[in-house]
Design an enzyme around this catalytic site. Structure first.
Site, PDB file in Angstrom:
ATOM      1  N   GLU A 161       0.836  -1.203   0.000  1.00  0.00           N
ATOM      2  CA  GLU A 161       0.000   0.000   0.000  1.00  0.00           C
ATOM      3  C   GLU A 161       0.872   1.254   0.000  1.00  0.00           C
ATOM      4  O   GLU A 161       0.800   2.086   0.921  1.00  0.00           O
ATOM      5  CB  GLU A 161      -0.958   0.003   1.189  1.00  0.00           C
ATOM      6  CG  GLU A 161      -2.000  -1.093   1.116  1.00  0.00           C
ATOM      7  CD  GLU A 161      -3.120  -0.924   2.123  1.00  0.00           C
ATOM      8  OE1 GLU A 161      -2.922  -0.241   3.138  1.00  0.00           O
ATOM      9  OE2 GLU A 161      -4.204  -1.490   1.894  1.00  0.00           O
ATOM     10  N   GLU A 318      -6.602  -7.618  -0.497  1.00  0.00           N
ATOM     11  CA  GLU A 318      -6.996  -7.646   0.919  1.00  0.00           C
ATOM     12  C   GLU A 318      -8.445  -7.210   1.045  1.00  0.00           C
ATOM     13  O   GLU A 318      -8.855  -6.246   0.403  1.00  0.00           O
ATOM     14  CB  GLU A 318      -6.183  -6.654   1.748  1.00  0.00           C
ATOM     15  CG  GLU A 318      -4.721  -6.909   1.843  1.00  0.00           C
ATOM     16  CD  GLU A 318      -4.037  -5.832   2.699  1.00  0.00           C
ATOM     17  OE1 GLU A 318      -4.722  -5.162   3.498  1.00  0.00           O
ATOM     18  OE2 GLU A 318      -2.826  -5.655   2.540  1.00  0.00           O
TER      19      GLU A 318
HETATM   20  C1  GLA Z   1      -4.007  -2.427   5.041  1.00  0.00           C
HETATM   21  C2  GLA Z   1      -2.628  -3.055   5.107  1.00  0.00           C
HETATM   22  C3  GLA Z   1      -2.572  -4.280   5.971  1.00  0.00           C
HETATM   23  C4  GLA Z   1      -3.391  -4.094   7.223  1.00  0.00           C
HETATM   24  C5  GLA Z   1      -4.805  -3.747   6.834  1.00  0.00           C
HETATM   25  C6  GLA Z   1      -5.733  -3.614   8.009  1.00  0.00           C
HETATM   26  O1  GLA Z   1      -4.774  -2.898   4.044  1.00  0.00           O
HETATM   27  O2  GLA Z   1      -2.111  -3.369   3.838  1.00  0.00           O
HETATM   28  O3  GLA Z   1      -1.210  -4.497   6.304  1.00  0.00           O
HETATM   29  O4  GLA Z   1      -2.844  -3.074   7.988  1.00  0.00           O
HETATM   30  O5  GLA Z   1      -4.780  -2.502   6.178  1.00  0.00           O
HETATM   31  O6  GLA Z   1      -7.039  -3.309   7.598  1.00  0.00           O
END
Ligand code: GLA
Length: 676
Positions: A161, A318
């Site tokens: 991210e 995710e």
């Molecule tokens: C983001 C991050 C993860 C985690 C999630 C929690 O998507 O990439 O590492 O912290 O948030 O929701």
């Protein structure tokens, strides 16, 4: 940087597996090695086939500078490989190890007020820092040398991210990098002065050396500087992705990606300009309970991700089985909701669905974030739902590579968001994304599938294009919309569109500037409404937030203002342009009125809503040559009926005649296209 169009669509995800990807982030470094064996066994039980590891592994893999210890990662990768589970291998650079920030505190990020942020969280680095880059790339090289050819590795996961926390850094290193970016963009300081309008408030620069990032000021700042800093910041992070990807590609032929954040709360990256660098488009999405309808925003994010993928399949890297831990109220998912959310992403083009994370942490700031394997273990409803979901995703493997088609496009731009939402505008009540969501949400309500496209994207094949609040627009991008209408298409354009060019310079001669002729209207003044005020409209509804004296210059009034200073004047207009028509909306409509307007334009364009759609029932179709898969997602708390016949892959049995979907229920019906 200019907004570029997505790379052309290229088949399925290409991760070397069959079927859909189903998996998770896995952080084995938080657990003892005995747990890893149990984890891999349970992953198989759940049908997991793709696991992201080493996303936050830096301090384990390189505990001291230049000393690499891959023993644990070797073991985990071998365990996963032995179980037939593919690896999405993180480069591990998302969170710096303490030795790096201790030795080189100059890599730490600095916020707009000039104070730096300390280590202790994650992403504690300046994206422009050459010291961070050098150490990160050394780690990437060592990792790729070791695992570049490992058969378990299906995908490289650059950082994590990018820009989630550190999208904007205002330190001196960033300032120098910004100046370099500006030199490349403008060539001379005179050109920069012209672009930023620095004649205003004595801001003229004599030399690039005087230029700074838009650090905190007492008054409102320079808008041109702010927008360029946003562009620069997005480019810097893309530059970091490119640097890591270059190392990976020199040592491995596995596909490379990073996880995007197409979400309502993170808008710092112009992903339209990132897509060409991705071998796979991957997104992270979490329901945002700060929004009125989180599941409708999910649909927008998924449609946008499909747009980024140029219509090709993409990967949901995710999402969550239940609550997150970073909203004010972290709402758990109701029974069936995880399945519904997963199905919604697949319906809108995902060929893989993964969760953050596998096993719920017991320490660290994410210990109350949901996971596939919760604190309660396998004796939990979450685990049972996860196992059932794994079975469904396996059955859904048959739809891999199939496509979603849409007759309607909505133009969306991160660059426009940065510009439109700047300070010192006519009202702070107007938020660009809310306007985009309002139109996308209205089409969602109507049961009309929408493609999300970048400004300037080709519009052939769309009957209707919706353009909410496109404040900043380049001439050539406005021309694409006008040409679309001239050729027989329909466009709906709202207030505060076409106002400035890409230098945030106002187009004079009457609003809405770039779209004035296409729309056949002219506006000489903005009349935003006071908070809570509404203005009556001739159709019995009301407008809020914004209003305008719209003078007709060829257009006809469709709805007029019925109260206040604009009473009798046009509020919504229609202009015939070439073979098509362009509609202008000069106020924020009520939801019903917005839907009614869309219904009217869709009707004129011959676009019919999905026949199965009804209030609360989301219906999306994916197709290939032979089959159609109808996704029916009941978001309501009452049973709904439909007459789609085929094989329901959720219950895994045939459906014919009238079928009932219970409250919150999901059906995914495979139909034979030749017979349907
Ligand atoms: C983001 C991050 C993860 C985690 C999630 C929690 O998507 O990439 O590492 O912290 O948030 O929701």
């Amino acid at each position: 940087m200019t907004t570029t169009l997505p790379a052309p669509a290229t088949g399925a995800l290409g991760l070397g597996s069959t079927g859909l990807a189903f998996g998770c982030d896995y952080n084995p470094e938080q657990w003892d090695p005995e747990v890893w064996v149990q984890d891999v066994r349970l992953m198989r039980e759940a049908g997991v086939n793709l696991v992201a590891i080493n996303v936050f592994g830096w301090s384990h893999v390189e505990p001291r500078q230049g000393e690499y210890d891959f023993a644990a990662l070797d073991r985990v990768i071998d365990l996963l490989h032995g179980a037939g589970i593919g690896v999405d291998l993180g480069t591990g650079t998302a969170s710096t190890p303490p030795w790096l920030t201790t030795r080189h505190p100059e890599v730490l990020p600095v916020v707009a007020d000039g104070t730096s942020r300390w280590p202790g969280g994650r992403q504690a680095f300046c994206p422009s820092s050459p010291i961070y880059r050098e150490h990160a790339l050394a780690l990437v090289r060592a990792t790729a040398e070791r695992y570049g050819d490992h058969p378990a590795v299906k995908l490289w996961h650059v950082s994590n991210e990018l820009g989630c926390h550190n999208a904007h850094c205002y330190c001196d290193v960033s300032a120098e990098a910004f100046r370099g970016w500006l030199r490349a963009r403008y060539g001379t300081i005179e050109e920069l002065n012209a672009a930023w309008g620095t004649s205003f408030w004595s801001q003229r620069y004599a030399d690039f050396a005087e230029v700074l990032p838009p650090r905190a000021t007492l008054s409102s700042g320079n808008p041109g500087q702010a927008i360029d800093f946003d562009r620069f910041s997005s480019d810097e992070l893309l530059g970091h992705h490119r640097a890591e990807a270059e190392v990976l590609r020199s040592l491995s032929d596995k596909p490379v990606t990073t996880n995007f954040m197409v979400a309502a709360h993170i808008t710092a990256l112009d992903y339209w300009s990132w897509t060409a660098d991705m071998d796979v488009i991957a997104n992270d999405h979490y329901l945002d309970h700060r929004l009125p309808r989180p599941h409708v925003e999910l649909a927008f994010a998924a449609d946008t991700t499909r747009g980024l993928a140029g219509g090709a399949p993409w990967l949901l890297m995710e999402h969550s089985t239940g609550a997150v831990n970073w909203q004010p109220n972290n709402i758990a998912k109701a029974p069936g909701e995880m399945l519904r959310n997963t199905a919604a992403h697949i319906a809108r083009g995902a060929d893989g669905v993964c969760f953050f994370q596998w096993r719920a942490s017991v320490q660290g700031s994410e210990k109350f974030h949901s996971a596939m394997l919760p604190h309660a273990g396998t004796e939990s409803s979450t685990w049972h739902e996860v196992v059932a979901l794994g079975g469904l995703v396996e059955r859904l493997g048959e739809l891999r590579g199939s496509r979603v088609t849409a007759d309607v496009a909505i133009v969306f731009s991160w660059e426009n968001q940065w510009a439109a939402d700047l300070e010192a505008h006519p009202t702070t009540a107007l938020k660009y994304l809310e306007q985009v969501h309002a139109f996308h949400g209205a089409l969602w309500d109507l049961g009309v599938t929408v493609d999300v496209v970048a400004p300037g994207a080709p519009l052939d094949g769309y009957a209707v294009v919706v353009v909410p609040e496109l404040y900043l627009v380049r001439d050539e991008h406005a021309a694409v919309i006008a040409d679309h209408v001239a050729a027989g298409g329909r466009a709906i354009i709202t207030f505060f569109s076409g106002i400035v060019d890409d230098r945030d310079r106002v187009r004079t001669g009457g609003y809405p500037g770039a779209f004035r002729e296409l729309l056949g209207v002219r506006v000489d003044e903005f009349l935003p409404l006071a908070a809570g005020d509404a203005v009556a409209l001739s159709d019995g509804s009301t407008g809020s937030v914004w209003s305008e004296p719209v003078a007709l210059r060829g257009a006809e009034a469709v709805v007029t203002y019925a109260s206040g200073p604009l009473a009798g004047g046009p509020a919504v207009t229609r202009n015939t342009h070439g073979q098509g028509s362009a509609w202008y909306v000069s106020t924020v409509l009520e939801d019903d009125a917005r839907r009614e307007l869309l219904r009217r334009v869709l009707d004129e364009a011959g676009v019919t809503p999905d026949p199965a759609a009804q209030p609360g029932l989301e219906v999306v179709r994916r197709r290939d040559e032979q089959h159609e898969w109808v996704f029916l997602l009941n978001h309501s708390d009452r049973a709904v009926q439909h007459t789609e016949a085929g094989h329901d892959l959720v219950a895994d049995h045939p459906v014919t005649g009238t079928t009932v979907i219970g409250p919150g229920g999901t059906q995914i019906i495979r139909k034979d296209r030749k017979r349907s």
